[in-house]
Design a protein around this motif. Structure first.
Motif, PDB file in Angstrom:
ATOM      1  N   ILE A   1      46.166  45.148  54.737  1.00 17.03           N
ATOM      2  CA  ILE A   1      45.404  45.083  53.673  1.00 17.03           C
ATOM      3  C   ILE A   1      46.396  45.043  52.279  1.00 17.03           C
ATOM      4  CG2 ILE A   1      43.993  46.520  52.137  1.00 17.03           C
ATOM      5  CD1 ILE A   1      42.849  47.894  54.936  1.00 17.03           C
ATOM      6  N   VAL A   2      47.104  45.932  52.079  1.00 21.52           N
ATOM      7  CA  VAL A   2      48.038  45.557  50.999  1.00 21.52           C
ATOM      8  C   VAL A   2      48.789  44.338  50.747  1.00 21.52           C
ATOM      9  CG1 VAL A   2      50.276  46.562  49.561  1.00 21.52           C
ATOM     10  CG2 VAL A   2      48.543  48.115  50.636  1.00 21.52           C
ATOM     11  N   LEU A   3      49.307  43.659  52.052  1.00 20.02           N
ATOM     12  CA  LEU A   3      49.791  42.421  52.106  1.00 20.02           C
ATOM     13  C   LEU A   3      48.883  41.417  51.673  1.00 20.02           C
ATOM     14  CD1 LEU A   3      52.341  40.751  52.942  1.00 20.02           C
ATOM     15  CD2 LEU A   3      51.300  40.741  55.345  1.00 20.02           C
ATOM     16  N   GLY A   4      47.855  41.495  52.283  1.00 25.59           N
ATOM     17  CA  GLY A   4      46.816  40.496  51.617  1.00 25.59           C
ATOM     18  C   GLY A   4      46.401  40.677  50.273  1.00 25.59           C
ATOM     19  N   ALA A   5      46.209  41.839  49.875  1.00 33.14           N
ATOM     20  CA  ALA A   5      45.900  42.105  48.377  1.00 33.14           C
ATOM     21  C   ALA A   5      47.113  41.574  47.403  1.00 33.14           C
ATOM     22  CB  ALA A   5      45.996  43.505  47.961  1.00 33.14           C
ATOM     23  N   GLY A   6      48.300  41.755  47.992  1.00 35.78           N
ATOM     24  CA  GLY A   6      49.311  41.127  47.253  1.00 35.78           C
ATOM     25  C   GLY A   6      49.392  39.749  47.105  1.00 35.78           C
ATOM     26  N   THR A   7      49.263  39.343  48.339  1.00 36.43           N
ATOM     27  CA  THR A   7      49.205  37.822  48.321  1.00 36.43           C
ATOM     28  C   THR A   7      48.118  37.056  47.474  1.00 36.43           C
ATOM     29  OG1 THR A   7      49.913  37.873  50.604  1.00 36.43           O
ATOM     30  CG2 THR A   7      48.974  35.749  50.002  1.00 36.43           C
ATOM     31  N   THR A   8      46.860  37.811  47.487  1.00 41.61           N
ATOM     32  CA  THR A   8      45.738  37.399  46.716  1.00 41.61           C
ATOM     33  C   THR A   8      46.201  37.525  44.980  1.00 41.61           C
ATOM     34  OG1 THR A   8      44.281  37.903  48.079  1.00 41.61           O
ATOM     35  CG2 THR A   8      43.443  37.887  45.934  1.00 41.61           C
ATOM     36  N   ARG A   9      46.942  38.591  44.953  1.00 45.59           N
ATOM     37  CA  ARG A   9      47.114  38.907  43.431  1.00 45.59           C
ATOM     38  C   ARG A   9      48.299  37.909  42.862  1.00 45.59           C
ATOM     39  NH1 ARG A   9      49.462  39.429  39.079  1.00 45.59           N
ATOM     40  NH2 ARG A   9      50.296  41.423  38.056  1.00 45.59           N
ATOM     41  N   TYR A  10      49.126  37.314  43.595  1.00 47.61           N
ATOM     42  CA  TYR A  10      50.158  36.537  43.037  1.00 47.61           C
ATOM     43  C   TYR A  10      50.140  35.172  43.498  1.00 47.61           C
ATOM     44  CZ  TYR A  10      52.680  40.693  41.561  1.00 47.61           C
ATOM     45  OH  TYR A  10      53.159  41.984  41.149  1.00 47.61           O
ATOM     46  N   MET A  11      49.297  34.700  44.313  1.00 47.08           N
ATOM     47  CA  MET A  11      49.153  33.454  44.663  1.00 47.08           C
ATOM     48  C   MET A  11      47.890  32.809  44.639  1.00 47.08           C
ATOM     49  SD  MET A  11      51.719  33.544  48.402  1.00 47.08           S
ATOM     50  CE  MET A  11      51.428  31.705  48.463  1.00 47.08           C
ATOM     51  N   GLY A  12      46.861  33.771  44.465  1.00 49.11           N
ATOM     52  CA  GLY A  12      45.234  33.284  44.528  1.00 49.11           C
ATOM     53  C   GLY A  12      45.191  32.900  42.823  1.00 49.11           C
ATOM     54  N   PHE A  13      43.804  32.362  42.769  1.00 51.63           N
ATOM     55  CA  PHE A  13      43.296  31.956  41.431  1.00 51.63           C
ATOM     56  C   PHE A  13      41.845  31.837  41.415  1.00 51.63           C
ATOM     57  CE2 PHE A  13      44.964  27.984  43.086  1.00 51.63           C
ATOM     58  CZ  PHE A  13      43.772  27.066  42.963  1.00 51.63           C
ATOM     59  N   GLU A  14      41.133  31.943  40.393  1.00 55.40           N
ATOM     60  CA  GLU A  14      39.515  31.998  40.251  1.00 55.40           C
ATOM     61  C   GLU A  14      39.129  31.042  39.127  1.00 55.40           C
ATOM     62  OE1 GLU A  14      38.690  35.874  39.812  1.00 55.40           O
ATOM     63  OE2 GLU A  14      38.359  36.224  41.929  1.00 55.40           O
ATOM     64  N   GLY A  15      37.997  30.634  39.166  1.00 55.49           N
ATOM     65  CA  GLY A  15      37.611  29.616  38.097  1.00 55.49           C
ATOM     66  C   GLY A  15      36.023  29.567  38.081  1.00 55.49           C
ATOM     67  N   ILE A  16      35.882  28.362  37.431  1.00 54.21           N
ATOM     68  CA  ILE A  16      34.436  28.192  37.044  1.00 54.21           C
ATOM     69  C   ILE A  16      34.207  26.752  37.155  1.00 54.21           C
ATOM     70  CG2 ILE A  16      32.247  28.104  35.620  1.00 54.21           C
ATOM     71  CD1 ILE A  16      32.608  30.770  36.744  1.00 54.21           C
ATOM     72  N   MET A  17      33.211  25.975  37.977  1.00 48.89           N
ATOM     73  CA  MET A  17      32.898  24.644  37.972  1.00 48.89           C
ATOM     74  C   MET A  17      31.513  24.423  37.738  1.00 48.89           C
ATOM     75  SD  MET A  17      33.164  22.033  41.400  1.00 48.89           S
ATOM     76  CE  MET A  17      34.845  21.989  41.309  1.00 48.89           C
ATOM     77  N   GLN A  18      31.286  23.660  36.625  1.00 50.04           N
ATOM     78  CA  GLN A  18      29.855  23.223  36.241  1.00 50.04           C
ATOM     79  C   GLN A  18      29.718  21.670  36.689  1.00 50.04           C
ATOM     80  OE1 GLN A  18      29.749  24.308  32.023  1.00 50.04           O
ATOM     81  NE2 GLN A  18      30.540  26.205  32.260  1.00 50.04           N
ATOM     82  N   ILE A  19      28.640  21.465  37.336  1.00 50.68           N
ATOM     83  CA  ILE A  19      28.139  20.012  37.483  1.00 50.68           C
ATOM     84  C   ILE A  19      26.618  19.964  37.440  1.00 50.68           C
ATOM     85  CG2 ILE A  19      28.393  18.618  39.431  1.00 50.68           C
ATOM     86  CD1 ILE A  19      30.000  20.531  41.102  1.00 50.68           C
TER      87      ILE A  19
END
Length: 915
Positions: A88-106
């Motif tokens: 769980i902590v490994l996955g959370a760390g991966t998301t924290r440092y390698m993941g990203f979020e955003g918004i797409m408008q179409i």
């Protein structure tokens, strides 16, 4: 310090305790920081700091060391349970440092391969000698803390220095990030840039010339490309009948990923997955011709999900592990029997007294009214029952679009204006029908609840009065309370006293009464033809008469006027005839949305049974009696009796059956699981507490008494005046089977943990009465502590599984399984706290019933904060709080003080070893 000592620290449960406290307290404080300074500040000050992440890493190292020390690989349930947190902590760390979020408008018909980042960036563009240079820096600011920064950008043998000057935090909404000022300089030439940050959209670009160089700086979200395109073919929005509230919305899209082209439907709780990218339906354009999708790239999802799976499996297996603590406790309790006693009768008398109390204002009502009114009320009460019952079977449409029997609305109206279920021995249907047809009489009848002496004096009525008439509040046609109500509404809720609260409540009751007299609350007439925006909207009788045309207008006017005139003339047979015409009109014109007759009859039956208020009285009454009986058996061993224990268990089982029946009935009527709002979740917590006692702890009279006390407290809270019991429609994001599972397990855990808290309180009371003459109390305390620990193990397992299933729901709904929202954060704090509680026995000074009971009692404060604190005092996705928070009731301070006093009194006689 030697290597051996350092190593021993990592194998120590004391390090675990310290780290758990750091994690829990840090997260709890962060929720208050977020409430005052925004989520971004909480992230910068706590969640994303080096010290907090270091604490997480250290506790994982500590846990691995302890696992090695106890050779947990030989114990499958414990190994799975503990080792899951590594993933769980490994996955959370991966998301924290390698993941990203955003918004797409179409927009419909458009094809897009770009998104707007959710994280803010400082973007600098330099143009010098015809060449362009670009540099970006991820940069966030907090309302508190150090925001300083300095960057050097080298270009064309020059250096642009950008240095922080000032940041002004602005709490205006989630998209506003405040105003930042900075100095940009090249050599000795400098210019100041002042920029307003925005989240989820591009910031404004400010361009200035420094020397011969053009420097453009932008602060806000940046445009990011994704490796494929999405085309919006169609956006679809559905609303609840007669309401502008969305029922659901969806996007029909085509994904173009090289040669891989496919169509997909994105809607609430159904996410588009393509590679590591997730797209979920977030919102839509104001003109409803475009969609707004939230985008999430999460490479840490699968390690996290695998960790969730291991954790759930480990928690379940732990309950069946014959070598585990849970099995040891249950085996110990099987050899014990905590007593029994007598009584069980007062339930029915309590319920009867509850019913009788609903007519306590009848003597008031008949005073100071004309003999004509008194005579009318007597005739009306006896003669109108059948017509009023049929009137209640008509269908009405709520503002949110829910179709329900008029009986439900009538009950809401009567409870709102009088705080009673019935008045004058009449049903709510009779009351509302009378108000609607004879307003000139009913406006003089005293049925509007008023409490404070100051308000009574302002109105000009005696202190002994509990009710006022609508007409008493107007003098020469002028509303007497107008100025005072305006003053009260301008005050912050925390600064309103009992007078201001009563004033606002009376004002609301007067408004409801006025709208009832005019029929403005009764949307009972369906429109034959409506615009798309009206969406099967039903209207009130007066509006129908004014707005309808042709035969519809003639028919509606004939039915409404005929019905009202017949009731006024007390021609009940004729009134029934017109009422049947109106019912037929509803069925014919409103056929698209009208519920079936069985649905209407079921809801009316549910209303008439009025199960939950009666159960509240039963729980409180039986709980009080059982509490006294249970303690009597503890201090007088001769009072023990298996037969009386069985009698009490039977009573609780019957009450639990009634509660279960009521919850199921409400589920059938509402069409969704009955734990979707404050009222329903309180009912469910109460049900889960009863389930815990009746199923798991039925042999202990003290446990059964604690069970019904917890159930009674939550049921009583559910029926406080500020909590709305009416059935409502769900917002789109709550229509998920994952939500049903998540909330049922998570909220159900509160019942077990609440039971443990009450049992721990009982144990501390017993500590106070310990003496050499009462040596048997020691065994009772140990038994109660054991039951409490069993309850915590079950409750913590449910709380943990439910919380992480909530992560699955969040990922299914909006592509993110954890966002440090105050609700999920306090659930995490509760988990951390209870983990500490059940591991206290590994720390020698706390391995005793006293320390455990104190910890179990105080730990429940995190559950109260998770439920009530977040819902009403902190802002967030899960919160019911809007604007200023409600003031903390005085009884909370009194109760907290009582708990502290009890702990101190019990401390003197704390010396007792575990079993």
């Amino acid at each position: 310090m030697t290597v051996k000592k350092i190593t021993s620290i990592f194998f120590s449960f004391w390090l675990m305790g310290i780290l758990l406290i750091i994690l829990g307290v840090g997260a709890g404080v962060a929720t208050f920081i977020e409430n005052d300074f925004g989520a971004q500040t909480a992230q910068l000050v706590v969640y994303r700091t080096t010290w907090y992440e270091a604490a997480m890493v250290l506790i994982i190292i500590n846990m691995l060391c302890v696992m090695y020390k106890f050779q947990m690989w030989k114990k499958p349930s414990k190994f799975l349970l503990h080792f899951s947190f590594v993933f769980i902590v490994l996955g959370a760390g991966t998301t924290r440092y390698m993941g990203f979020e955003g918004i797409m408008q179409i927009r419909e018909g458009e094809t897009v391969n770009t998104m707007i980042s959710s994280e803010p960036y400082l973007q600098v563009t330099v143009v010098d000698d015809g060449k362009s240079y670009y540099q970006e820096y991820p940069l966030a600011f907090g309302g508190i803390g150090d925001n300083s920064f300095e960057y050097d950008i080298a270009f064309n043998d020059k250096v642009l220095n950008i240095k922080y000057k000032n940041y002004s935090y602005q709490k205006q909404g989630v998209s506003v990030m405040g105003i930042v000022s900075m100095d940009a300089s090249i050599n000795d030439d400098s210019k100041e840039y002042t920029l307003r940050g925005t989240k989820g959209s591009r910031g404004l670009v400010k361009t200035q010339t420094i020397g011969s160089t053009e420097v453009s700086i932008e602060y806000g979200s940046k445009v990011m490309k994704i490796p494929f395109s999405i085309k919006l073919n169609d956006f679809q929005l559905e609303r609840y009948p007669g309401s502008m509230s969305p029922s659901s919305y969806a996007s029909e899209v085509t994904v173009i990923d090289g040669k891989n082209i496919f169509d997909y439907r994105i809607f609430m709780n159904t996410t588009l997955h393509n590679g590591n990218y997730l797209f979920f339906q977030s919102s839509y354009f104001p003109d409803e011709k475009g969609t707004i999708l939230s985008v999430n790239n999460d490479p840490g999802k699968w390690p996290t999900y695998f960790g969730y799976f291991m954790l759930t499996l480990g928690l379940v297996l732990n309950l069946f592990d014959k070598k585990g603590r849970f099995f040891k406790l249950t085996k110990y309790l099987k050899g014990q029997n905590l007593a029994s006693f007598i009584l069980a009768f007062a339930l029915f008398g309590s319920i009867n007294s509850y019913a009788a109390s609903t007519d306590e204002n009848s003597s008031e009502v008949k005073s100071e009214v004309t003999s004509e009114t008194v005579s009318y009320l007597k005739r009306y009460k006896d003669d109108s029952f059948k017509t009023a019952s049929d009137f209640g079977k008509l269908v009405t449409q709520s503002n949110s679009g829910r179709m329900k029997p008029l009986n439900s609305l009538n009950i809401e109206i009567v409870r709102k204006i009088s705080t009673k279920a019935t008045l004058f021995g009449m049903s709510p249907d009779q009351i509302v029908l009378g108000m609607l047809t004879r307003p000139e009489l009913w406006r003089n009848i005293k049925m509007i609840k008023v409490k404070t002496p100051k308000l009574k004096k302002l109105i000009g009525v005696e202190d002994s009065r509990k009710y006022i008439a609508f007409s008493e509040i107007f003098k020469d046609g002028v509303y007497m309370l107008s100025d005072e109500v305006d003053k009260a509404n301008r005050l912050q809720p925390a600064k309103r006293g009992t007078f201001e609260k009563d004033l606002i409540n009376v004002d609301e009751r007067l408004n409801v009464s006025y709208m009832t007299y005019n029929g403005n609350l009764l949307r009972i007439v369906p429109k034959r033809f409506g615009t798309k925006e009206e969406n099967n909207k039903w209207t009130t009788p007066l509006d129908a008469i004014k707005e309808f045309t042709g035969k519809d207008q003639e028919a509606v006017e004939s039915m409404i006027r005929g019905f009202v005139n017949s009731v006024v003339d007390e021609n009940w047979a004729n009134a029934d005839k017109y009422l049947s015409f109106l019912a037929i009109y509803q069925e014919k014109v409103g056929a698209d949305v009208i519920p079936s007759k069985m649905q209407i009859e079921n809801e009316i039956m549910f209303n008439e049974l009025d199960i939950f208020p009666k159960l509240t009285v039963a729980y409180v009454s039986v709980g009080f009696i059982l509490f006294l009986v249970a303690f009597s058996t503890v201090f007088n061993q001769q009072l023990k009796s298996k037969y009386i224990n069985y009698t009490f268990f039977t009573i609780l089982a019957l009450l639990f059956f009634a509660h279960t029946f009521g919850m199921g009935f409400r589920w059938i009527i509402s069409g969704h699981a009955p734990w979707s709002d404050t009222y329903e979740s309180l009912l469910y917590i109460s049900w889960s507490a009863m389930f815990a006692g009746v199923v798991f702890f039925r042999r202990s009279l003290l446990a059964l008494s604690a069970t019904i006390i917890v159930a009674g407290i939550f049921m009583f809270t559910a029926h406080l005046s500020h909590i709305n019991p009416q059935i409502t429609e769900l917002v789109p994001v709550l229509k998920s089977y994952w939500l049903t599972i998540h909330v049922s397990i998570l909220t159900g855990s509160y019942g077990f943990l609440g039971l443990a808290a009450v049992l721990s309180c009982m144990a501390l009371i017993l500590f106070v009465f310990r003496s050499p003459q009462r040596k048997h109390l020691d065994d009772v305390i140990k038994q109660v502590a054991a039951i409490s620990e069993v309850s915590i193990i079950i409750g913590l397992s449910m709380l943990t599984i439910g919380n992480f299933l909530g992560g699955v729901w969040a990922n299914e709904s909006w592509g993110r399984y954890w966002g440090w929202d105050p609700k999920e954060t306090w659930a995490y704090v509760a988990i951390v706290t209870y983990i500490l509680v059940i591991h206290l026995r590994f720390m020698k000074p706390f391995n005793n019933p006293y320390a455990f009971s104190v910890a179990a009692l105080l730990a429940f404060g995190t559950i109260l904060m998770t439920y009530f604190g977040v819902n009403f005092y902190l802002s967030g996705l899960h919160s019911y709080a809007t604007g200023d928070p409600l003031p903390i009731p005085t009884w909370v301070y009194v109760l907290a003080s009582a708990v502290v006093v009890l702990i101190l009194l019990a401390y003197r006689k704390r010396n007792l070893k575990n079993f």
